[in-house]
Design an enzyme around this catalytic site. Structure first.
Site: not given
Length: 604
Positions: A439, A541-543
């Site tokens: 990421k 899913w780290h928006y």
């Protein structure tokens, strides 16, 4: 948080290092027996967390009054509401249900099942960004902490300073979170091999077990205990004053109420409207006198969406949907970002124990390396009484919306179904192994949120613009190159096939490669890594973003141009904190609860 260093002779240092490695990588049998304890433990857990102040929205009065109205009972909303309830009457409104008693939330072994569940009652509400990447948002008390892989790590000191936070209060708030919720993981052999492989690949130094965000390789905390049971942000409600806190579940807020106070040009928030599942409208008003506020903690999608539905946002977009503009706020919904994630599946010639994220490599070039493993791709063969046929095949599978072998524009529901059907027919040896993912920091590429409709239950339109900035692409390339070095390392050799030929001899590699990006890569896959990054991008899913500090909210998280309204959640972040954001989102809920409660605000 790191252990103190050791000094001495090289032999002594090596001896100490070996002892530390063994101690860090032991996994007691209790972790493999977690699934066996099953229903009885979960029933006891439900009873222990049967908060009497938590009720269904259908039981709510049509009109009520509170000092603070917190919208969103998620990762930030729960610690915020619990803290404010120490001295004030607080209402917490959550659109989802109870997390306890749902094995898809509570059990490590069923982690992927929540993401694969697309039913209306699922704790995960699926959405597809305009970029074509399948994603999910939480719809449950406890928010994203009920869905994520559980990894816990703080933001860096540099991040804290840039945010303008009080470092002493930040540390105290982190410690409060950690006391309530965080455990030291029992690290299995696959994760130990990943750790040593990262060090051999040059992601140094070895930082041991720590919550701190520093360059090198480390073991972080987890919100899963030694039996594989998840602890969520909803657990913070144990610290609430039960006489001052009320929580309504299945309460969908549709509007923030505004009025104009005499002598002030600014609109003032004075309440909200929410609907129960039967469609009955309920109104909640702030109590007059003293401290009273509406606080949005509805997340990166929910908070900007609710602001716009209430008339606070870009005027042109509001008028398009027939919404009267209370405040023309052009930057609401802007600057939304999702850290692009690229993962590879590394098939293993030997069985692999189930594990979620425990190890992270923090590189100096802006890429974070993590891994998840699973016996038979998430099928816990060591557990008794568990159905042997998996329906989800892990967190990075078509069933959870992840299909990295196809470019985002081609990830149609039909393509997902075809991939799932092929997976079910494969030899189970193909599913032994684990995912190693990278990421990127930031990211620098950003997008926006727009309303699709005036229905608060519907997902807004979200565009993330993955890899629009070339620096993001370069960080991804260097991250993938690091993963390749890890897989080729001596430390990881036990858990990978020597080459594609050896893999082909064990199972039908060609079929598996239709829906999983494998390492070693096939010799015919000659794509430049820049294109590989764009083609295989998925979400972790780290928006975040959409209500940035500066353009939308001030340093006290008060919405600029409006009185009595704050936003306290990940939508205020310009960049994602640390390698995984949940620790900092929880901390922010506690931190701002204390600041509001004591009046120690920047603008005071």
């Amino acid at each position: 948080m790191a252990a103190p260093g050791h000094r001495g002779s090289p032999v002594a240092v090596l001896t100490v290092a070996a002892i530390l490695l063994v101690s860090l990588c032991l996994r007691p049998a209790a972790a493999q027996q977690g699934e066996d304890k099953g229903g009885e433990e979960e029933t006891q857990r439900q009873q222990r967390y049967n908060f009497r102040f938590v009720r269904h929205a259908r039981d709510a009065p049509l009109v009520s009054h509170f000092n603070y109205i917190v919208v969103g009972g998620g990762t930030a909303g729960c610690p915020l509401a619990a803290t404010l309830s120490e001295h004030s009457r607080v209402l917490l409104l959550e659109r989802g249900g109870y997390p306890y008693g749902n094995r898809n939330v509570s059990s490590e072994y069923h982690f992927a099942d929540a993401l694969a569940d697309t039913s209306p009652r699922s704790p995960a509400q699926r959405f597809v960004s305009e970029d074509g990447v399948v994603n999910a948002r939480a719809r449950v008390l406890g928010g994203g902490s009920c869905l994520n892989a559980g990894f816990y790590t703080r933001a860096s000191g540099e991040y804290v300073r840039a945010a303008g936070w009080d470092a002493r209060l930040v540390n105290a708030s982190y410690r409060w979170v950690e006391k309530e919720l965080v455990f030291r993981p029992d690290v299995p052999k696959w994760q130990c091999a990943l750790r040593e492989g990262l060090l051999q690949a040059g992601v140094t130094p070895d930082n041991g077990y720590t919550f701190d965000h520093v360059p090198g390789t480390k073991i972080g905390g987890t919100i899963f205990d030694s039996t594989g049971r998840r602890h969520t942000a909803a657990d913070f409600l144990r610290a609430a004053n039960p006489r001052r806190l009320t929580v309504f579940l299945h309460a969908t807020v549709s509007q923030i109420l505004f009025r104009h106070r005499e002598g002030s040009a600014k609109p003032v928030a004075y309440g909200v409207v929410f609907a129960d599942p039967m469609g009955v409208q309920h109104r909640v008003y702030l109590r007059g006198g003293g401290k009273s506020e509406v606080i949005l903690a509805a997340g990166t999608l929910g908070s900007p969406q609710l602001l716009m539905l209430s008339g606070v946002g870009p005027r042109g977009q509001l008028e398009k949907h027939g919404i009267r503009a209370v405040m023309d706020h052009p930057m609401v919904g802007q600057g939304v970002a999702d850290n692009p994630m690229n993962s590879v599946f590394v098939p293993s010639p030997v069985p692999v124990t189930l594990s979620l994220v425990q190890i992270v490599g923090v590189t100096r070039f802006g890429s974070f390396i993590e891994g998840v493993s699973g016996s038979q791709f998430g099928i816990p063969l060591h557990a008794r009484g568990v159905r042997r046929r998996s329906h989800t095949f892990g967190m990075f599978s078509p069933m959870t919306g992840q299909l990295g072998t196809l470019p985002p524009s081609e990830r149609t529901p039909e393509a997902m179904r075809r991939a799932a059907d092929v997976m079910r027919g494969l030899d189970r040896r193909a599913f032994r192994g684990g995912f190693i993912l990278e990421k990127i920091l930031g990211p620098l590429s950003t997008g926006h949120i727009e309303l699709r409709s005036t229905d608060p239950r519907a997902n807004p339109a979200v565009t993330f613009n993955y890899f629009k900035d070339p620096k993001d692409v370069e960080r991804c390339v260097r991250g993938i190159e690091t993963i390749e070095r890890v897989v080729r390392s001596r430390a990881f050799s036990r858990f990978t096939y020597a080459n594609a030929t050896a893999m082909d001899a064990a199972f039908d590699r060609a079929k598996l490669a239709n829906f999983l990006n494998l390492l070693p890569r096939h010799p015919r896959d000659t794509r430049p890594l820049q294109q590989y990054c764009r083609d295989t991008v998925m979400t972790i899913w780290h928006y975040h973003g959409g209500c940035h500090v500066g353009p939308v909210v001030d340093q006290d998280y008060q919405v600029i141009g409006v009185e009595g309204l704050r936003v306290v959640d990940s939508s205020t972040f310009k960049y994602s904190p640390g390698t995984n954001p949940q620790a900092t989102v929880m901390m922010l809920g506690r931190y701002m609860g204390l600041k509001i409660q004591t009046g120690a605000l920047t603008g005071k």
